[in-house]
Each structure stands twice: as structure tokens, then as C-alpha cells.
Write a protein that holds these residues in place. Sequence first.
Motif, mmCIF file in Angstrom:
data_model
loop_
_atom_site.group_PDB
_atom_site.id
_atom_site.type_symbol
_atom_site.label_atom_id
_atom_site.label_comp_id
_atom_site.label_asym_id
_atom_site.label_seq_id
_atom_site.Cartn_x
_atom_site.Cartn_y
_atom_site.Cartn_z
ATOM 1 N N MET A 1 49.889 46.785 60.316
ATOM 2 C CA MET A 1 49.262 46.466 59.051
ATOM 3 C C MET A 1 50.261 45.730 58.164
ATOM 4 N N LEU A 2 49.760 44.708 57.475
ATOM 5 C CA LEU A 2 50.591 43.961 56.539
ATOM 6 C C LEU A 2 50.770 44.752 55.253
ATOM 7 N N LEU A 3 51.938 44.642 54.686
ATOM 8 C CA LEU A 3 52.192 45.173 53.353
ATOM 9 C C LEU A 3 52.360 43.991 52.415
ATOM 10 N N ILE A 4 51.646 44.023 51.303
ATOM 11 C CA ILE A 4 51.678 42.943 50.327
ATOM 12 C C ILE A 4 52.198 43.514 49.018
ATOM 13 N N ARG A 5 53.155 42.811 48.418
ATOM 14 C CA ARG A 5 53.737 43.264 47.148
ATOM 15 C C ARG A 5 52.910 42.716 45.990
ATOM 16 N N CYS A 6 52.394 43.601 45.172
ATOM 17 C CA CYS A 6 51.687 43.197 43.958
ATOM 18 C C CYS A 6 52.728 43.005 42.857
ATOM 19 N N PRO A 7 52.812 41.800 42.268
ATOM 20 C CA PRO A 7 53.827 41.576 41.232
ATOM 21 C C PRO A 7 53.524 42.300 39.918
ATOM 22 N N TYR A 8 52.309 42.790 39.752
ATOM 23 C CA TYR A 8 51.958 43.540 38.541
ATOM 24 C C TYR A 8 52.239 45.033 38.722
ATOM 25 N N CYS A 9 51.827 45.574 39.852
ATOM 26 C CA CYS A 9 52.089 47.000 40.140
ATOM 27 C C CYS A 9 53.539 47.214 40.562
ATOM 28 N N GLU A 10 54.194 46.142 40.990
ATOM 29 C CA GLU A 10 55.588 46.141 41.436
ATOM 30 C C GLU A 10 55.830 47.095 42.590
ATOM 31 N N GLU A 56 48.861 30.710 48.097
ATOM 32 C CA GLU A 56 47.519 31.280 48.032
ATOM 33 C C GLU A 56 47.354 32.154 46.798
ATOM 34 N N ARG A 57 46.086 32.320 46.389
ATOM 35 C CA ARG A 57 45.733 33.282 45.342
ATOM 36 C C ARG A 57 45.249 34.543 46.036
ATOM 37 N N TRP A 58 45.650 35.673 45.520
ATOM 38 C CA TRP A 58 45.208 36.963 46.042
ATOM 39 C C TRP A 58 44.779 37.836 44.876
ATOM 40 N N ARG A 59 43.956 38.843 45.169
ATOM 41 C CA ARG A 59 43.535 39.801 44.148
ATOM 42 C C ARG A 59 43.754 41.212 44.663
ATOM 43 N N HIS A 60 44.359 42.036 43.840
ATOM 44 C CA HIS A 60 44.618 43.429 44.197
ATOM 45 C C HIS A 60 43.362 44.236 43.860
ATOM 46 N N MET A 61 42.359 44.135 44.717
ATOM 47 C CA MET A 61 41.029 44.700 44.470
ATOM 48 C C MET A 61 41.040 46.209 44.244
ATOM 49 N N HIS A 62 41.775 46.936 45.053
ATOM 50 C CA HIS A 62 41.762 48.400 44.985
ATOM 51 C C HIS A 62 43.042 48.929 44.343
ATOM 52 N N GLY A 63 43.489 48.211 43.343
ATOM 53 C CA GLY A 63 44.674 48.598 42.590
ATOM 54 C C GLY A 63 44.461 48.166 41.158
ATOM 55 N N CYS A 64 45.287 47.254 40.676
ATOM 56 C CA CYS A 64 45.194 46.796 39.287
ATOM 57 C C CYS A 64 44.083 45.769 39.085
ATOM 58 N N ARG A 66 44.092 42.629 39.483
ATOM 59 C CA ARG A 66 44.556 41.357 38.921
ATOM 60 C C ARG A 66 44.785 40.327 40.017
ATOM 61 N N PHE A 67 44.639 39.053 39.632
ATOM 62 C CA PHE A 67 44.946 37.942 40.528
ATOM 63 C C PHE A 67 46.437 37.639 40.457
ATOM 64 N N PHE A 68 46.994 37.204 41.584
ATOM 65 C CA PHE A 68 48.385 36.760 41.639
ATOM 66 C C PHE A 68 48.498 35.707 42.734
ATOM 67 N N ASN A 69 49.639 35.059 42.790
ATOM 68 C CA ASN A 69 49.883 34.043 43.820
ATOM 69 C C ASN A 69 50.862 34.577 44.851
ATOM 70 N N ALA A 70 50.715 34.075 46.064
ATOM 71 C CA ALA A 70 51.599 34.482 47.151
ATOM 72 C C ALA A 70 52.010 33.258 47.958
ATOM 73 N N VAL A 71 53.213 33.314 48.487
ATOM 74 C CA VAL A 71 53.690 32.303 49.420
ATOM 75 C C VAL A 71 53.694 32.975 50.786
ATOM 76 N N ARG A 72 52.939 32.383 51.730
ATOM 77 C CA ARG A 72 52.787 32.997 53.049
ATOM 78 C C ARG A 72 53.030 31.950 54.121
ATOM 79 N N ASP A 73 53.646 32.376 55.213
ATOM 80 C CA ASP A 73 53.856 31.515 56.381
ATOM 81 C C ASP A 73 52.673 31.727 57.324
#
Length: 98
Positions: A1-10, A56-64, A66-73
Motif C-alpha cells: 500500500m502507498l503512503l501519501i503525506r498530507c501537507p496539511y495534516c503533516e 498532480e492534485r490530490w484530495r485527502h477525502m477521509h482526513g482533512c 483539503r486539496f493539495f499538490n503532489a509530485v509523483r514518478d
Amino acid sequence: MLLIRCPYCEEERPELEFRNAGEAHIARSANMSGESDDDFEKFFFIRSNPKGIIYERWRHMHGCARFFNAVRDTVTDKFVMTYKAGEPKPAKLPGVAK
């Protein structure tokens, strides 16, 4: 499973908490109703989809929620970094050689 860092929830959270919202840093026309059908189609549907680094734009649906941006390979599916919505595209990416 991927782990994604939310810049708002830190904190890193499982990918199941997030939804992809498409390519980041797309400029919307000031006069969308005046756009031709071809230009509207390009804006709404056509994306670059490169092999390698993508913003890319991502949204932390089941958390805060909020929308944020991510750099992904897209080759390795690894997230290089995330940053808050509204911030400019990073000039230098950590851990990525050019």
C-alpha cells in the motif's frame, strides 16, 4: 500500500484516504463560455500523461478533506513530495537528478 503525506495534516496516511484530482497547475480560461469547443475539449479532457515526473492534485477525502499538490514518478509510482494547494511548482525536487 502507498503512503501519501498530507501537507496539511503533516503525516503519512494510506492511499485509501485520498483521491486523485487530475493534473496540477492547469490554468483555467478567464472566459470559459467564450472558448471554442476544441479549446474547451483540450482544457477539460486532454492531459499530457508523461512517463516520469508528473504534478498532480490530490484530495485527502477521509482526513482533512483539503486539496493539495503532489509530485509523483509515474514509472515507480513513488511520491517525490507533496505541497499545499496554491503554492508554486517546486523549482528543485528532493532526490531527483536532472
